[in-house]
Design a protein around this motif. Structure first.
Motif: not given
Length: 178
Positions: A12-30
């Motif tokens: 919607d906002k045409k942004l770039q966001i950096l997220v650091s994660t070790h979550s399998r579920e989060f990675l699977d959802s992107i």
């Protein structure tokens, strides 16, 4: 839910966001093309674009998670398969001997029913007939194919038309210096 909300905001906002994660579920959802894995090696860093979730989790945790389970008959078949795979590929697969050739399709069915996320490949010894393989597949109620097809489990056979033990002896017995 967080990954979904972030994706909506990004689009919607045409942004770039950096997220650091070790979550399998989060990675699977992107989406895979949105993932970047940073590997630290001493003073240098390596950037890997679009890693699979299992590859990223293996790297971050230091514990191997296979992306592909290769089911074969026995330890010799396992050794032959592992020797044939390049080192980087071998890090991403698990070769698992299951015993009798008639059990490979049952193992494939168990793999499907268990919800295991790794893909699977069945590898029979070279002496196994295609008719037997199809009979075992029907008995286990699994769909198999010699090509990679989304609805079927891929399979192949080791080289030769004899058991791998015989094939290996023939290969080694090719000259006087064996």
């Amino acid at each position: 839910a967080l990954a979904g909300a972030l994706q909506e905001i990004i689009l919607d906002k045409k942004l770039q966001i950096l997220v650091s994660t070790h979550s399998r579920e989060f990675l699977d959802s992107i989406p895979r093309q949105a993932r970047v894995l940073l590997q630290r090696g001493g003073t240098a860093h390596t950037v890997i674009q679009g890693p699979t979730t299992r590859f990223a989790m293996t790297d971050m945790r230091g514990i191997a998670e296979s992306e592909l389970n290769i089911y074969c008959e026995d330890e010799l078949a396992k050794a032959l398969i592992e020797e044939a795979l390049p080192g980087e590929t071998l890090k991403r697969v698990m070769v698992i001997p299951v015993g009798a050739k008639s059990e490979l399709c049952r193992q494939a069915k168990y793999h499907e029913n268990s919800g295991h996320k790794a893909k699977q490949l069945l590898v029979w010894d070279g002496d196994v007939s295609d008719d037997c393989i199809q009979k075992w597949a029907r008995s286990a109620e699994v769909k198999i194919s010699q090509s990679v097809d989304g609805g079927h489990i891929p399979y192949c056979k080791l080289p030769g038309t004899v058991p791998p033990e015989s094939w290996l002896i023939e290969a080694l017995n090719c000259d006087e210096g064996y």
